[in-house]
Design an enzyme around this catalytic site. Structure first.
Site, PDB file in Angstrom:
ATOM      1  N   HIS A   1     -10.035  -6.313  39.662  1.00  0.00           N
ATOM      2  CA  HIS A   1     -10.789  -7.373  38.995  1.00  0.00           C
ATOM      3  C   HIS A   1     -10.040  -7.841  37.760  1.00  0.00           C
ATOM      4  O   HIS A   1      -9.113  -7.176  37.287  1.00  0.00           O
ATOM      5  CB  HIS A   1     -12.181  -6.863  38.583  1.00  0.00           C
ATOM      6  CG  HIS A   1     -12.122  -5.544  37.859  1.00  0.00           C
ATOM      7  ND1 HIS A   1     -12.366  -4.341  38.483  1.00  0.00           N
ATOM      8  CD2 HIS A   1     -11.844  -5.240  36.573  1.00  0.00           C
ATOM      9  CE1 HIS A   1     -12.234  -3.359  37.615  1.00  0.00           C
ATOM     10  NE2 HIS A   1     -11.911  -3.876  36.446  1.00  0.00           N
TER      11      HIS A   1
ATOM     12  N   ARG B   1     -18.974   8.012  26.509  1.00  0.00           N
ATOM     13  CA  ARG B   1     -17.625   8.529  26.748  1.00  0.00           C
ATOM     14  C   ARG B   1     -16.749   8.439  25.498  1.00  0.00           C
ATOM     15  O   ARG B   1     -15.740   9.151  25.394  1.00  0.00           O
ATOM     16  CB  ARG B   1     -16.975   7.769  27.913  1.00  0.00           C
ATOM     17  CG  ARG B   1     -17.606   8.086  29.258  1.00  0.00           C
ATOM     18  CD  ARG B   1     -17.048   7.216  30.364  1.00  0.00           C
ATOM     19  NE  ARG B   1     -17.319   5.799  30.134  1.00  0.00           N
ATOM     20  CZ  ARG B   1     -16.969   4.831  30.972  1.00  0.00           C
ATOM     21  NH1 ARG B   1     -16.333   5.130  32.093  1.00  0.00           N
ATOM     22  NH2 ARG B   1     -17.252   3.574  30.709  1.00  0.00           N
TER      23      ARG B   1
ATOM     24  N   ASP C   1      -5.920   1.254  39.366  1.00  0.00           N
ATOM     25  CA  ASP C   1      -7.324   1.445  39.008  1.00  0.00           C
ATOM     26  C   ASP C   1      -8.252   1.035  40.152  1.00  0.00           C
ATOM     27  O   ASP C   1      -8.049   0.004  40.793  1.00  0.00           O
ATOM     28  CB  ASP C   1      -7.643   0.616  37.763  1.00  0.00           C
ATOM     29  CG  ASP C   1      -9.075   0.776  37.306  1.00  0.00           C
ATOM     30  OD1 ASP C   1      -9.454   1.892  36.924  1.00  0.00           O
ATOM     31  OD2 ASP C   1      -9.823  -0.223  37.338  1.00  0.00           O
TER      32      ASP C   1
ATOM     33  N   ASP D   1     -14.621  -3.417  28.207  1.00  0.00           N
ATOM     34  CA  ASP D   1     -14.747  -2.179  28.982  1.00  0.00           C
ATOM     35  C   ASP D   1     -13.617  -1.217  28.634  1.00  0.00           C
ATOM     36  O   ASP D   1     -12.976  -0.641  29.513  1.00  0.00           O
ATOM     37  CB  ASP D   1     -14.762  -2.479  30.483  1.00  0.00           C
ATOM     38  CG  ASP D   1     -15.071  -1.238  31.327  1.00  0.00           C
ATOM     39  OD1 ASP D   1     -15.774  -0.340  30.828  1.00  0.00           O
ATOM     40  OD2 ASP D   1     -14.596  -1.168  32.485  1.00  0.00           O
TER      41      ASP D   1
ATOM     42  N   HIS E   1      -9.833  10.556  29.981  1.00  0.00           N
ATOM     43  CA  HIS E   1     -10.572   9.657  29.096  1.00  0.00           C
ATOM     44  C   HIS E   1     -11.972   9.411  29.627  1.00  0.00           C
ATOM     45  O   HIS E   1     -12.846   8.932  28.917  1.00  0.00           O
ATOM     46  CB  HIS E   1      -9.858   8.309  29.010  1.00  0.00           C
ATOM     47  CG  HIS E   1      -9.993   7.493  30.254  1.00  0.00           C
ATOM     48  ND1 HIS E   1      -9.321   7.802  31.414  1.00  0.00           N
ATOM     49  CD2 HIS E   1     -10.751   6.411  30.559  1.00  0.00           C
ATOM     50  CE1 HIS E   1      -9.650   6.949  32.353  1.00  0.00           C
ATOM     51  NE2 HIS E   1     -10.513   6.085  31.871  1.00  0.00           N
ATOM     52  N   ASP E   2     -12.194   9.730  30.918  1.00  0.00           N
ATOM     53  CA  ASP E   2     -13.421   9.367  31.604  1.00  0.00           C
ATOM     54  C   ASP E   2     -14.414  10.527  31.567  1.00  0.00           C
ATOM     55  O   ASP E   2     -14.120  11.617  31.078  1.00  0.00           O
ATOM     56  CB  ASP E   2     -13.103   8.979  33.054  1.00  0.00           C
ATOM     57  CG  ASP E   2     -13.881   7.758  33.512  1.00  0.00           C
ATOM     58  OD1 ASP E   2     -14.946   7.486  32.923  1.00  0.00           O
ATOM     59  OD2 ASP E   2     -13.425   7.080  34.444  1.00  0.00           O
TER      60      ASP E   2
ATOM     61  N   GLU F   1      -6.186   6.144  41.465  1.00  0.00           N
ATOM     62  CA  GLU F   1      -7.405   6.576  40.774  1.00  0.00           C
ATOM     63  C   GLU F   1      -8.540   6.339  41.763  1.00  0.00           C
ATOM     64  O   GLU F   1      -9.014   5.224  41.930  1.00  0.00           O
ATOM     65  CB  GLU F   1      -7.605   5.773  39.493  1.00  0.00           C
ATOM     66  CG  GLU F   1      -8.774   6.259  38.640  1.00  0.00           C
ATOM     67  CD  GLU F   1     -10.067   5.458  38.853  1.00  0.00           C
ATOM     68  OE1 GLU F   1     -11.127   5.913  38.378  1.00  0.00           O
ATOM     69  OE2 GLU F   1     -10.010   4.386  39.477  1.00  0.00           O
TER      70      GLU F   1
ATOM     71  N   GLN G   1     -16.459  -8.590  34.616  1.00  0.00           N
ATOM     72  CA  GLN G   1     -15.290  -8.194  35.413  1.00  0.00           C
ATOM     73  C   GLN G   1     -15.466  -8.744  36.830  1.00  0.00           C
ATOM     74  O   GLN G   1     -16.288  -8.239  37.596  1.00  0.00           O
ATOM     75  CB  GLN G   1     -15.151  -6.665  35.444  1.00  0.00           C
ATOM     76  CG  GLN G   1     -14.777  -6.061  34.090  1.00  0.00           C
ATOM     77  CD  GLN G   1     -14.939  -4.548  34.068  1.00  0.00           C
ATOM     78  OE1 GLN G   1     -15.986  -4.018  34.428  1.00  0.00           O
ATOM     79  NE2 GLN G   1     -13.916  -3.853  33.625  1.00  0.00           N
TER      80      GLN G   1
END
Length: 636
Positions: free
Chosen positions: A185, A507, A284, A142, A390-391, A326, A252
């Site tokens: 996770h 992405r 995260d 991921d 980045h997303d 985030e 995850q």
């Protein structure tokens, strides 16, 4: 009440005795912070775990482990702790400038980043976020967010020793290191998960694992699917027939923070990273970290208590470490994570999304509303403002906010999705859809800043849009964050799908490799790359010299013109408090004139800090299409 105080004192003495037995009672710095911060850690930990008989033993063990981590903390980091304890608002400086990159795509390796330090200094970076770089199995990584070891760097990038050395070198150049802490996770290949899969009862309790579908079915009555195309629901079946919670991808596995062993284990990983020289952890997926039956398992009160408890641990053993949240959730929920005792920094996803909304509509109403209502945050905290990350871009504005302006949220999101993937007549954008669902109209947007601003269609206007968007991120208050490469106008990488493991995730179109040719042209005045770079460099320099642009305090300012955004940044009392920077930004494609009456609250004379041009506000101000001004003004 008296009895509760006596219990507190008893617990305090138990902890001090445990520290003495462990040989950690003689450090005056740790003991000073213990006296200051242990009561809060005690309160938080107890509120999470007092239903367990072993909660006090767990708390004592946590403090002893924190003391051990402090003993192991390098002397130069202890010195940094002392400096930042004396200057707790260091990150609120108007000289702060953030950058973000993938190590392998920008520089091949951690050692390769060293050759870019002179450029980072040229640009003015003081904060560099390296995207996930810990050990993660391929192809099920991921993008690095499926961590199989928090203490090992992905060997393709380097080693933990190299990361530690790089952090020290950055620190010597005034650059703070930021990394992701993926703590909701782990990868299913993490040692803990492997032991859980083998049936070890201790590690099975590290995750949400059930023998059959009874409890998963009960949870899923209220829990939404995040990636339904990856797997339906929130649980996946293990090889032995049990079911494990996996909010995001099947590989995850969500950690079970109702187990204090998990809290202690992750606190240990956090302190380990702090001792490598990490300054800021991007926390995260904070919204998902606590689960409770009968709820959506998002944004629960215990999620905040967990973050505060982790913070209290850091105040004991790594006091200069900061958290950045985030939380790509409802704007009201984003704000709840921002607090000096929780996450001192937060991404500003609403501002980001509404900058793009304003570029598409040429109407700043939603953005102006958000700045008025949702920008100001507690003292001692800061936004991280960005034009893109980045997303993907999701349209996170609140439907109720839009409705006040006569905007239907569902329809407006469909329009924005259509506009930014070039399905709307006249669109300048060349974005790529992410998780496009034609049935529901749901979609998010991928693309570099330059491609979304139309660089492939009309370069001159694209440069103006790029700079206009960044003028907002650089002046509203907080740390401006550049996705490195955007400052030289890098375009989409349409060949992303040819790379192994990237074909199903659009992405990667906006995560190109280092744009060497674009950087080489950044000083060639005849190129778009130079125009973007020079415009951003000017903003960086002016911002660093303008004390009004420190901190995050923002005052709204109405222009009575839907094409022109405006807001005020006041000087602090320490800086004299007499001047303000009035930012004006014309998002329309036509010149816009603001009459003198608009500025009646200011003295007539003003100076645009960016161009150094003098203006007479009592004669009104006209802005060219996509023009922005940072005016130093004096209220009357």
């Amino acid at each position: 009440m008296q009895e509760f105080v006596m219990v507190d004192e008893t617990v305090r003495q138990h902890v001090l005795d445990a520290l003495a037995r462990a040989g950690n009672s003689a450090d005056p710095d740790f003991l000073r912070r213990f006296e200051a911060h242990f009561p809060e850690l005690y309160r938080l930990f107890r509120s999470l775990y007092e239903s367990r008989q072993d909660w006090l033993d767990q708390l004592i063990a946590l403090v002893v482990e924190s003391a051990r981590s402090w003993q192991e903390r390098p002397a130069d980091l202890k010195a940094l702790d002392a400096r930042r304890e004396a200057d707790s608002g260091w990150f609120l400086s108007n000289a702060m400038l953030g950058g973000v990159c993938y190590v392998d795509r920008y520089a091949d390796s951690l050692d390769g980043l060293r050759k870019h330090i002179p450029y980072f200094k040229e640009l003015g970076l003081t904060y560099l976020h390296l995207m996930p770089l810990f050990l993660a199995p391929e192809p099920h990584s991921d993008g690095g967010y499926a961590v199989s070891s928090y203490r090992q760097v992905n060997p393709k990038l380097g080693t933990m020793e190299q990361l530690r050395d790089l952090a020290a070198e950055f620190r010597g150049h005034g650059i703070s290191l930021v990394v992701d802490f993926i703590f909701n996770h782990t990868s299913d290949e993490h040692e803990w998960a492997r032991r859980a899969a083998a049936g070890d009862p201790k590690y099975s309790d590290y995750y949400w694992i059930y023998p059959d579908r009874t409890m998963p079915d009960a949870f899923e009555q209220n829990v939404r699917e995040i990636f339904p195309e990856n797997h339906p629901g929130s649980f996946i079946r293990m090889e032995d027939g049990r079911w494990v919670w996996a909010t995001f991808h099947t590989y995850q596995w969500d950690l079970n923070y109702s187990n204090p062993d998990v809290f202690r284990a992750m606190a240990g990983e956090m302190l380990f990273l702090a001792n490598q020289g990490v300054d800021i952890l991007r926390m995260d997926a904070v919204a998902f970290i606590w689960k409770q039956l009968g709820t959506p398992c998002e944004n629960l009160p215990e999620a905040h208590i967990l973050l505060q408890a982790f913070n209290a641990v850091c105040r004991l053993a790594a006091p200069s470490l900061l958290f950045k949240s985030e939380a790509i959730v409802h704007p009201d929920e984003v704000a709840l994570y921002i607090d000096p005792a929780e996450c001192q920094l937060s991404y500003n996803p609403l501002q980001m999304a509404l900058i793009w909304e304003s570029l598409a509509t040429r109407d700043v109403s939603l953005l102006a509303q958000a700045l008025e209502r949702r920008h100001n945050i507690p003292d001692g905290t800061s936004w991280v403002n960005y034009v893109r990350s980045h997303d993907d871009i999701g349209w996170t504005f609140a439907d109720e906010d839009a409705a006040e302006l006569g905007i239907n949220g569902f329809d407006h999101r469909r329009f924005l999705n259509s506009f930014y993937v070039n399905r709307f007549p006249g669109s300048f954008a060349r974005g790529v859809p992410f998780q496009d669902n034609p049935k529901t109209g749901d979609c998010r947007i991928s693309g570099t800043t330059a491609s979304l601003c139309g660089m492939e269609v009309e370069p001159a206007e694209a440069v103006e849009r790029i700079l206009l968007a960044h003028s907002v991120a650089f002046s509203t208050g907080g740390i401006p964050l550049l996705y490195l490469g955007d400052e030289v106008g890098q375009l989409n990488d349409y060949g992303y799908a040819k790379e192994e493991g990237h074909d199903a995730d659009s992405r990667w179109v906006h995560r190109p490799h280092y744009p060497e040719e674009q950087y080489a042209r950044r000083h060639d005045a005849a190129t778009p790359e130079a125009a973007v770079y020079a415009g951003l460099k000017r903003m960086i320099e002016v911002r660093a010299a303008a004390p009004e642009l420190a901190g995050t305090t923002l005052l709204d300012f109405g222009t009575h013109n839907r094409g022109v955004l405006a807001y005020q940044r006041p000087a602090s009392a320490a800086d004299g408090g007499e001047t303000r920077v009035l930012a004006l930004a014309n998002f329309s494609d036509e010149p816009q004139s603001l009459p003198a009456e608009t500025f009646s609250g200011f003295s007539g004379a003003a100076v645009d800090l960016l161009s150094e041009a003098a203006l007479q506000l009592d004669e009104g101000v006209t802005l060219l299409p996509r023009q922005y001004l940072w005016l130093r003004v004096t209220p009357v």
